[in-house]
Write a protein that holds these residues in place. Sequence first.
Motif, PDB file in Angstrom:
ATOM      1  N   PRO A  36       0.836  -1.205   0.000  1.00  0.00           N
ATOM      2  CA  PRO A  36       0.000   0.000   0.000  1.00  0.00           C
ATOM      3  C   PRO A  36       0.871   1.255   0.000  1.00  0.00           C
ATOM      4  N   SER A 136      -3.750   7.725  -4.082  1.00  0.00           N
ATOM      5  CA  SER A 136      -3.361   6.582  -3.257  1.00  0.00           C
ATOM      6  C   SER A 136      -4.581   5.768  -2.845  1.00  0.00           C
ATOM      7  N   ASN A 140      -4.714   1.910  -3.402  1.00  0.00           N
ATOM      8  CA  ASN A 140      -4.868   0.975  -2.282  1.00  0.00           C
ATOM      9  C   ASN A 140      -6.172   0.196  -2.348  1.00  0.00           C
TER      10      ASN A 140
END
Length: 506
Positions: A36, A136, A140
Amino acid sequence: MKSLQLWLEPSRNNNKDIEMKSFYTLQEATEALELPVELTPDVRERMDRSVAFLANYLSEATAPVYGVNTGFGSLQNVEISAQDLSALQENLLITHAAGVGNPLNMYLVRTMLWLKMLNMSKGYSAIRPEIFERLSAMYNQQWYPVVTEQGSLGASGDLAPLSQMVLPLIGKGFLRHPQHGEISGEQWLAQNNWQPLQLGPKEALGLINGTQFMLAHSVEAYRRIRQIFKQLPIVSALSVDAFDCRMDSFQSPIHRVRPHAGQIAAAAEIRAILEDSPIAKQPKKQVQDPYSFRCIPQVHGASYDALDHCLDVWETELNSVTDNPNVFEEENIVLSGGNFHGQPLALTLDYAAMALSELGSISERRTYLLVSGQRGLSPYLADGAGLDSGYMIAQYSAAALASQNKQLCTPASVDSIMSSNGQEDHVSMGANAATKLLRVIENVENILAVEWLCGVAALKQRDLSTAPALQQGVDAFSKAYEIDHKTQPMQELIACAKGWLFPKFT
């Protein structure tokens, strides 16, 4: 002389790491792609500083700043009013998302996202941390924007594909998930309880200006090249024994007097694999072997050296800032240049394709000899040639792929076409080089799979075994798939061999 390990990991730089790290090797990047992404305090502070610097710079500027309060490309001289700056950025994404063709696989898009976040994190792009956090979240959550293969000229960055990649930030475009299908950008925002982002000065341009499409393909090529270089010496060593070749051409004195690093390493690989081979040690009738066997060190080695150069260039690009313009707080300046131009990647992507194509070319020639009915082997490695065609058409497939690779190796980087009314008058065509390279790699993997299949079949016709470790691998493969070319369609056998040598990456 460089060590053999060179081709498993390119040369390292001496830069020190900071979060999000300022320097990655290609191998570290491929490992990071499995993890991640989180916005660290250091990166947040660095990005905030660049945004604040740009705002202050604009308030004091006496001249327009390209892409911030001007139009784009040949519209560079059109000044944009302060109240229209956000609309300017949103319009940029919508009009530049002009890609066409097949969607990229999701892993390539994941890589593009990671590379764009890495570029932003360095603090030269004046992009808010909030945008990093939205990207992100996509990354993720494994919601990957739909990005298509075609539309980038590889200069001004990969404008069309990068625009497609960031459309969901403003509620446009589409995203795909490995398990949950496809949704719209608007739906993705809704399921996160977010509103479309209002983009600030330069933010859209910073998002779509850069080489992340080309570089994502380079990173993927690196990952697959590693596996090719792991299996290539094993496959070719098997063929050397299966065709009952001499070991003279691999002995170190020959390579000591022509000391190309790759050549020395390639010869050492074969010597090490066949060191304890009963076949290799038995007397030979022939004085010499054909070039496709005798010149393995010279041909494989030349490709090793060529690809070493390519990996070094890709690693430099991995650690570079490639959007435009860039903000330099220390120098108190915003500069517009050409770091988005993909020429370093375009040239090396073409070079890598040629180097890999040659590995496929020489592999196919070894396959041709293995099925030629020479040196005590049956024609086409058949059990009763005539009634049984053996591996005849497997070699045809390898030949077709080797020939296609020659066509794919026509360099994209020698081409250019004027765009944006002549303002962008030289482009790299690196995106075309990138997509071609992955097709060449796929073909080489299949060519080596055919060679492995034929090597396994030829070895079974020998009275002696090969080196113990190599024989163990052959036996394990034969046991795992119960290879029988008379009952299993040849396409299935080739697929088995490819899966054995090049396990599917997930």
